[in-house]
Design a protein around this motif. Structure first.
Motif: not given
Length: 604
Positions: A49, A184, A187
């Motif tokens: 990340w 993403d 996430r």
């Protein structure tokens, strides 16, 4: 009035701005691969990340967007997963892909047919979410989506295959390929991310389409632990097999190849921390020995430095007129020391806290380590001692007492233990390269800058604030602007004695007269320097002066063969223990200490 923008927003590079990480060649290679590859294919852009995956995707998009040959679709999987089950998120992702593929379709009937099929799937997904919330077996409903009925993902994939062929073959809009970016995924909660991937793989096999997924393999591992258990050498192949079924081309973000020096130099100039480039290799070594090359971590570092720079500007502008106390370190040395200490603060907060307490880390020893660790590292004493000896034998990183103390402190913390060599080398860089001319005053030089970093320190208790108040007295700043302010603060904190006030003021006037080129540092003690070497220090005792006197530290002189003076009525001695016992914290600098109990003793 124009103000320079300060602070770095944590946003990816949009792809059309200068590439300061110097990874453009990777975007170029991946773009060419997408242009020339057979389809269908799925590319996995892997990286932790904050490692720059989205910036790389943006760069690929920008390169493929130069002509009108590729239909590009961007999907933010995290936004589509908010407050959704994985099945609902999948339907929203498919719906978004369809909307983008159909936005220019001239066949109204086909458009309506496909949208109706998608609507049926969405209703099924919503039913899955409802049954899951009620504790029913959502898996049974999921099978409906993966089956062969009209309202199934399989049927929808067939329609996507036809739609992809039509979009690419349309004479008025001849796209060569459809490129779908799914960003993403890392996430999303790991189990849900894996579930979405499992469902998505059913639509990836569409000719003419290239799917580009931004994902952290570690998220996949965490998401699969419920199925395979904790990863071991025995079951590693199961985790990898799941990943390989989805990804045909894995690409790991090349963090080790980032031009960190150029990237950080650009950010430092943007916030006004420096007005010129610092040697890239120096910046890179500090970064890689501390926070690492993750761009998100670098941005956090830069924002901390931006705030510190603002504080410095406010303080400089509000300083009292009159005598100005010069900093011990200046120019690039000071900037790099501040940079290094904030890196240490972010990467190794426990080591930073120890340094804040004991500024001269070359004085750290076993007693320091035991105070911190309570001998936890000796839980398996034989193993620890063997590891310590191996570290000592392996090279120069642990041949000094302070380095062995550091090893002890880091041993019980697995993350610190794995990076103890890098921590040792970072501190050695500060000592041997940055502050080599401050060998006798290392602690003072560090303390002078360390104070500025406390505003960006993160701690779970109020101990740092308590320590700051204890050191400054009644909440005053640790580093005081000049002698007069220092004396005023000391009087407020310690009380006063007329005898001592007379003594210390006379000392100040004498030093200004005899050493006009000297610089002064006013912390808890008052110190005086020539050529950045401390030759005088004074410990203010205030109301206790009449009973205990106060301490004055002086440097031994070669003209007297480094002998201590023998003054009647004045106690003197060498060494740290003598100073601590007699009058407190004035540090010993290749010299000696005098205990002064009266103005008369001082005159002698």
């Amino acid at each position: 009035m124009n103000h320079q923008a300060i602070g770095i927003v944590d946003e990816p590079n949009p792809g059309n701005k200068p590439d300061k990480l110097d990874i453009g060649r990777y975007a170029t290679a991946l773009s060419e691969f997408i242009q020339r590859t057979d389809t269908p294919i799925t590319i996995g852009i892997q990286g932790e990340w904050g490692s720059g995956k989205t910036s790389l995707l943006n760069s690929i998009w920008n390169k493929l967007d130069q002509g009108n040959e590729y239909k590009q679709i961007w999907i933010n999987s995290w936004e589509n997963s908010l407050l959704c089950t994985p099945e609902e998120a999948l339907m929203k992702i498919i719906s978004e892909i369809l909307d983008n593929m159909l936005d220019s379709d001239i066949d109204i009937n086909r458009k309506e047919k496909i949208k109706n099929a998608a609507t049926g799937l969405m209703k099924g997904a919503l039913r899955i979410g409802a049954t899951a919330a009620l504790g029913a077996k959502a898996g049974q409903v999921t099978e409906e989506l993966l089956g062969t009925e009209e309202n199934s993902i399989k049927e929808l994939r067939h329609q996507l295959v036809d739609l992809s062929a039509e979009v690419r073959g349309r004479a008025t809009n001849p796209y060569q390929k459809i490129v779908v970016y799914v960003d993403d995924l890392d996430r999303i909660e790991p189990r849900d991310a894996v579930r979405i991937l499992e469902l998505l793989k059913n639509i990836f096999n569409v000719p003419g389409c290239v799917f580009v997924l931004a994902i952290d393999y570690q998220v996949v591992i965490k998401g699969l632990e419920g199925k395979f258990g904790k990863r071991t050498t025995e079951n590693e192949w199961e985790f990898r097999a799941f990943f390989d079924k989805i990804i045909q081309l894995p690409f790991m973000m090349p963090m080790g190849q980032y031009n960190i020096g150029m990237y950080v130099n650009d950010l430092l100039k943007r916030i006004g921390f420096v007005d010129h480039e610092i040697e890239d290799s120096v910046i890179k070594n500090i970064i890689l020995r501390s926070i690492g090359g993750n761009p998100r971590s670098v941005k956090r570092l830069i924002n901390s430095l931006a705030l510190i720079t603002l504080f410095e500007g406010v303080e400089d502008g509000s300083a009292d007129e009159g005598e100005s106390e010069e900093a011990l370190t200046t120019g690039d040395t000071r900037k790099l020391l501040l940079f290094s200490l904030v890196c240490l603060q972010i990467a190794y907060p426990e080591i930073y806290d120890l340094l804040d307490t004991k500024n001269d880390f070359t004085e750290w020893n076993d007693a320091t380590a035991f105070e911190v660790t309570q001998r936890k590292e000796e839980a398996e004493k034989e193993q620890f001692e063997r590891n310590l000896q191996d570290a000592i034998d392996s090279g120069p990183d642990f041949d000094e007492d302070w380095e062995q103390c550091l090893y002890r402190i880091c041993y019980s913390n697995l993350r610190y233990r794995n990076r103890v060599t890098e921590i040792s080398r970072l501190l050695s860089f500060i000592k041997d390269d940055l502050l080599q001319e401050f060998e006798e005053n290392l602690g003072d030089a560090i303390s002078d800058v360390l104070e500025e970093t406390t505003v960006t320190s993160v701690n779970t208790s109020d101990e740092p604030q308590k320590k700051q108040l204890e050191r400054t007295g009644k909440g005053k700043r640790l580093k005081l602007e000049n002698f007069e302010m220092w004396l005023r603060v000391r009087k407020e904190a310690n009380g006063s004695s007329e005898e001592e006030l007379k003594l210390v003021n006379d000392l100040h006037e004498a030093i200004k007269k005899d050493f006009p080129a000297a610089t002064h540092a006013c912390h808890r003690d008052w110190s005086v320097f020539l050529n950045k070497r401390r030759f005088f220090s004074y410990f203010y005792n205030g109301k206790n002066f009449d009973k205990k006197g106060s301490g004055m530290g002086l440097t031994l002189h070669h003209c007297t063969d480094y002998r201590m003076p023998n003054i009647q009525g004045v106690e003197s001695g060498r060494g740290r223990n003598f100073q601590r016992e007699k009058y407190g914290s004035v540090k010993y600098h290749a010299g000696y200490a005098l205990v002064l109990k009266s103005f008369e003793a001082y005159e002698n």
